[in-house]
Design a protein around this motif. Structure first.
Motif, PDB file in Angstrom:
ATOM      1  N   ALA A 208      19.675 -11.586  35.976  1.00  0.00           N
ATOM      2  CA  ALA A 208      18.748 -11.755  37.103  1.00  0.00           C
ATOM      3  C   ALA A 208      19.464 -11.531  38.432  1.00  0.00           C
ATOM      4  O   ALA A 208      18.926 -10.907  39.351  1.00  0.00           O
ATOM      5  N   GLY A 209      20.702 -12.004  38.537  1.00  0.00           N
ATOM      6  CA  GLY A 209      21.468 -11.861  39.783  1.00  0.00           C
ATOM      7  C   GLY A 209      21.712 -10.396  40.131  1.00  0.00           C
ATOM      8  O   GLY A 209      21.630 -10.006  41.289  1.00  0.00           O
ATOM      9  N   PHE A 210      21.998  -9.574  39.123  1.00  0.00           N
ATOM     10  CA  PHE A 210      22.239  -8.135  39.339  1.00  0.00           C
ATOM     11  C   PHE A 210      20.977  -7.481  39.899  1.00  0.00           C
ATOM     12  O   PHE A 210      21.021  -6.732  40.886  1.00  0.00           O
ATOM     13  N   ILE A 211      19.832  -7.795  39.288  1.00  0.00           N
ATOM     14  CA  ILE A 211      18.567  -7.197  39.734  1.00  0.00           C
ATOM     15  C   ILE A 211      18.235  -7.692  41.137  1.00  0.00           C
ATOM     16  O   ILE A 211      17.851  -6.915  42.017  1.00  0.00           O
ATOM     17  N   ALA A 212      18.425  -9.006  41.356  1.00  0.00           N
ATOM     18  CA  ALA A 212      18.117  -9.575  42.678  1.00  0.00           C
ATOM     19  C   ALA A 212      18.969  -8.904  43.751  1.00  0.00           C
ATOM     20  O   ALA A 212      18.474  -8.553  44.819  1.00  0.00           O
ATOM     21  N   ARG A 213      20.254  -8.682  43.447  1.00  0.00           N
ATOM     22  CA  ARG A 213      21.140  -8.058  44.440  1.00  0.00           C
ATOM     23  C   ARG A 213      20.673  -6.645  44.771  1.00  0.00           C
ATOM     24  O   ARG A 213      20.732  -6.217  45.924  1.00  0.00           O
ATOM     25  N   ALA A 214      20.205  -5.912  43.749  1.00  0.00           N
ATOM     26  CA  ALA A 214      19.755  -4.539  43.988  1.00  0.00           C
ATOM     27  C   ALA A 214      18.576  -4.517  44.957  1.00  0.00           C
ATOM     28  O   ALA A 214      18.433  -3.599  45.756  1.00  0.00           O
ATOM     29  N   PHE A 215      17.729  -5.561  44.885  1.00  0.00           N
ATOM     30  CA  PHE A 215      16.518  -5.560  45.706  1.00  0.00           C
ATOM     31  C   PHE A 215      16.716  -6.268  47.043  1.00  0.00           C
ATOM     32  O   PHE A 215      16.267  -5.786  48.071  1.00  0.00           O
ATOM     33  N   ILE A 281      15.838 -14.049  51.001  1.00  0.00           N
ATOM     34  CA  ILE A 281      15.471 -15.176  50.133  1.00  0.00           C
ATOM     35  C   ILE A 281      14.193 -14.857  49.371  1.00  0.00           C
ATOM     36  O   ILE A 281      14.085 -15.102  48.170  1.00  0.00           O
ATOM     37  N   THR A 282      13.190 -14.271  50.091  1.00  0.00           N
ATOM     38  CA  THR A 282      11.932 -13.947  49.420  1.00  0.00           C
ATOM     39  C   THR A 282      12.170 -12.958  48.290  1.00  0.00           C
ATOM     40  O   THR A 282      11.611 -13.108  47.195  1.00  0.00           O
ATOM     41  N   ALA A 283      13.005 -11.915  48.560  1.00  0.00           N
ATOM     42  CA  ALA A 283      13.257 -10.908  47.530  1.00  0.00           C
ATOM     43  C   ALA A 283      13.882 -11.564  46.302  1.00  0.00           C
ATOM     44  O   ALA A 283      13.475 -11.317  45.169  1.00  0.00           O
ATOM     45  N   ARG A 284      14.855 -12.433  46.554  1.00  0.00           N
ATOM     46  CA  ARG A 284      15.542 -13.086  45.445  1.00  0.00           C
ATOM     47  C   ARG A 284      14.565 -13.948  44.629  1.00  0.00           C
ATOM     48  O   ARG A 284      14.493 -13.839  43.410  1.00  0.00           O
ATOM     49  N   LEU A 285      13.767 -14.767  45.353  1.00  0.00           N
ATOM     50  CA  LEU A 285      12.816 -15.644  44.644  1.00  0.00           C
ATOM     51  C   LEU A 285      11.767 -14.808  43.904  1.00  0.00           C
ATOM     52  O   LEU A 285      11.365 -15.144  42.795  1.00  0.00           O
TER      53      LEU A 285
ATOM     54  N   ALA B 101      24.731   6.476  33.876  1.00  0.00           N
ATOM     55  CA  ALA B 101      25.763   5.460  34.127  1.00  0.00           C
ATOM     56  C   ALA B 101      25.187   4.051  34.304  1.00  0.00           C
ATOM     57  O   ALA B 101      25.937   3.073  34.308  1.00  0.00           O
ATOM     58  N   LEU B 102      23.856   3.955  34.416  1.00  0.00           N
ATOM     59  CA  LEU B 102      23.231   2.669  34.744  1.00  0.00           C
ATOM     60  C   LEU B 102      23.631   1.525  33.796  1.00  0.00           C
ATOM     61  O   LEU B 102      23.992   0.436  34.263  1.00  0.00           O
ATOM     62  N   PRO B 103      23.591   1.737  32.462  1.00  0.00           N
ATOM     63  CA  PRO B 103      23.969   0.612  31.581  1.00  0.00           C
ATOM     64  C   PRO B 103      25.399   0.153  31.826  1.00  0.00           C
ATOM     65  O   PRO B 103      25.712  -1.030  31.666  1.00  0.00           O
ATOM     66  N   LEU B 104      26.277   1.092  32.225  1.00  0.00           N
ATOM     67  CA  LEU B 104      27.681   0.737  32.461  1.00  0.00           C
ATOM     68  C   LEU B 104      27.805  -0.060  33.752  1.00  0.00           C
ATOM     69  O   LEU B 104      28.588  -1.013  33.842  1.00  0.00           O
ATOM     70  N   ARG B 105      27.011   0.322  34.755  1.00  0.00           N
ATOM     71  CA  ARG B 105      27.004  -0.460  36.004  1.00  0.00           C
ATOM     72  C   ARG B 105      26.496  -1.858  35.733  1.00  0.00           C
ATOM     73  O   ARG B 105      27.009  -2.852  36.265  1.00  0.00           O
ATOM     74  N   ILE B 106      25.430  -1.938  34.917  1.00  0.00           N
ATOM     75  CA  ILE B 106      24.860  -3.249  34.588  1.00  0.00           C
ATOM     76  C   ILE B 106      25.903  -4.107  33.866  1.00  0.00           C
ATOM     77  O   ILE B 106      25.995  -5.317  34.084  1.00  0.00           O
ATOM     78  N   ALA B 107      26.724  -3.434  33.045  1.00  0.00           N
ATOM     79  CA  ALA B 107      27.755  -4.170  32.308  1.00  0.00           C
ATOM     80  C   ALA B 107      28.934  -4.530  33.198  1.00  0.00           C
ATOM     81  O   ALA B 107      29.887  -5.170  32.743  1.00  0.00           O
TER      82      ALA B 107
END
Lengths: 295, 223
Positions: A208-215, A281-285, B101-107
């Motif tokens: 979840a943290g990875f996705i939240a950071r991307a957004f 904060i909104t994006a993360r939540l 490369a996306l799965p590797l970045r995710i990893a």
């Protein structure tokens, strides 16, 4: 090869970015207005406090001018003998005539009128004068003397200034709430549009943290830019007002100057900073909420 | 590796898409999943890639019962699965290289570590000269190969592919199957859902067939 951001960069300003910029402009104006109101309130009280005025009525019998002069001297002596009075001087005949001119005109007749004598006294900074005691001592030598320490006016001005400041804060609060809601709404709407990307990253095992950071980074930057633009326009407005005032043009008579000092202009940075933080904060939540909805 | 026991699945209040599905995929096995459109192949793949929860029954993946596995452990399990989606699901603003490369970045891997592998893999699937192209400029077949490269790049323990050769010509299709076979030889368990009888017949792999949501036919690997 340059690693691209997972979230696509938006092309041009989205309509909601324009709304955020406008709300940030209004919020920065309200913030500036509250700073100006606070400064005006301070300067009004400073202008009047520290001064007292003694008014000596002309004698009803005998040679008016002589009697008045003697009483003025006596009152001046009392004032000058009072610790804490830095300076005391009677107003000249001309100064007094100027004061009544708006009401009585500048006719020769006015000069013959038995006008009361006014004495201006300045209280030394940091000194406290016992007004009641001074009144008693003045009355002892000049029974017709009237002492005015402007406390009535200062009190009313304080009330007015306080009302203005709190009104400005109230407006600032309302606009801040509206801006925050707009930012939160824009962020959520943007995330809804990218729901497929959220679910893809989730499916590929992204935390979840990875996705939240991307957004959140994306919405933080976009909101910072939009709100920064709005606040910059507000800063330009205050600078332009300051420029006009410095060349002698008074946009609104009687009101304090609309310009902000450089240090006060820095306060406007709080608007984009707060907006960016809300977006983050909104994006993360929102990402966390969206992920909870997916298995 | 994968165990389904009496798994049933329905979406909302709709009819059951899968009924009493029971099978085991041994580690390192290669299996085809066949069946007509609407037979439930995609749903079965979604259950296997932890994209859905079954309505009933038990799914065990990598020795973990998914019904009792903690939510926080699921991302790590998902990263062990490579998925080729029927509709590819590429990110349109990222180049072929970045998509793969996306799965590797995710990893959490650094680009310096994986750039060579990604380029080699793209060359293997015939896209060595299209690495910087974004999906909207690629043909359907090219997009499919990017999707496959993305699914296999992290050398997953389990690969599930939904019609992975549906959009490519037979020559490329055969090449992709060789890629899957190579991956399988290196230890990845492979399940491929397909309509393509020629593809199934071209190998000796096990075949499972879905008919109306039931797993009715099993072909064990031929010697």
């Amino acid at each position: 090869m340059k690693k691209r951001r997972i979230m696509p960069a938006s092309k041009g300003a989205a309509p909601l970015d324009v709304v955020i910029a406008v709300m940030a402009f209004l919020a920065a104006l309200a913030l500036g207005a509250s700073l100006i109101a606070q400064r005006a309130a301070d300067s009004w009280s400073e202008g009047l406090s520290g001064k007292i005025t003694v008014q000596i009525m002309p004698p009803t019998s005998g040679p008016a001018r002589d009697g008045l002069d003697q009483e003025t001297e006596a009152a001046l002596a009392v004032l000058k003998a009072t610790p804490g009075i830095a300076h005391a001087a009677p107003l000249s005949q001309n100064e007094q005539l100027k004061l009544v001119q708006p009401w009585l005109g500048a006719e020769a007749l006015v000069a013959d009128l038995p006008l009361p004598q006014l004495i201006d006294a300045d209280i030394a900074p940091g000194s406290e004068i016992n007004i009641a005691d001074l009144t008693v001592r003045l009355k002892a030598v000049v029974p017709t003397a009237v002492l005015d320490d402007h406390s009535h006016w200062i009190g009313r001005l304080h009330d007015l200034a306080r009302t203005l400041v709190w009104s400005a804060y109230g407006i600032l609060f309302l606009i801040a709430v509206a801006t925050a809601s707009t930012v939160a709404f824009a962020t959520r709407a943007g995330l809804d549009a990218h729901n497929d990307m959220v679910s893809l990253l989730h499916q590929m095992g992204a935390q979840a943290g990875f996705i939240a950071r991307a957004f959140e980074g994306h919405y933080f930057r976009a909101t910072l830019l939009a709100a920064g633009t709005g606040a910059a326009f507000a800063a330009v407005f205050f600078l332009a007002a300051g420029g006009l005032e410095s060349v002698g043009y008074e946009p609104v008579p009687f009101l304090p100057p609309l310009s902000l000092k450089p240090i006060e202009l820095l306060w406007l940075l709080a608007v984009p900073a707060a907006a960016g933080l809300i977006a983050l904060i909104t994006a993360r939540l929102s990402v966390f909420a969206a992920l909870r909805a997916i298995h | 590796m994968v165990r389904f026991e009496n798994v049933g699945m329905r979406y909302g209040a709709g009819p059951e898409v899968l009924r009493d599905v029971t099978f085991v995929l041994e580690a390192g096995s290669f299996t085809f999943l066949t069946g007509l459109s609407g037979a439930g192949k995609t749903t079965l793949l979604r259950l296997m890639s932890i994209a859905e929860r079954p309505t009933r029954g038990l799914i065990t993946l990598f020795g973990r019962d998914l019904a009792t596995a903690k939510r926080s452990t699921l991302p790590a399990l998902r990263r062990r699965i490579g998925v080729v989606f029927q509709d590819f699901r590429l990110l349109d603003h990222l180049s072929a290289f970045d998509n793969v490369a996306l799965p590797l970045r995710i990893a959490g891997r650094k680009e310096g570590e994986y750039a060579r592998d990604v380029k080699e893999l793209l060359a293997w699937v015939g896209l060595g000269d299209r690495m910087n192209a974004v999906p909207p400029t690629l043909s359907g077949g090219e997009q499919q190969r990017v999707a496959i490269a993305r699914a296999v790049v992290a050398k997953p323990d389990l690969l599930v592919a939904d019609e992975p050769t549906g959009n490519v010509d037979p020559e490329i299709g055969a090449r992709l199957i060789r890629l899957f076979a190579e991956l399988n030889r290196l230890g990845t368990t492979v399940l491929i859902a397909t309509h393509d009888r020629n593809l199934v017949e071209s190998t000796r792999a096990r075949e499972m067939r879905l008919v109306d949501g039931r797993l009715v036919e099993l072909r064990t690997p031929r010697p």
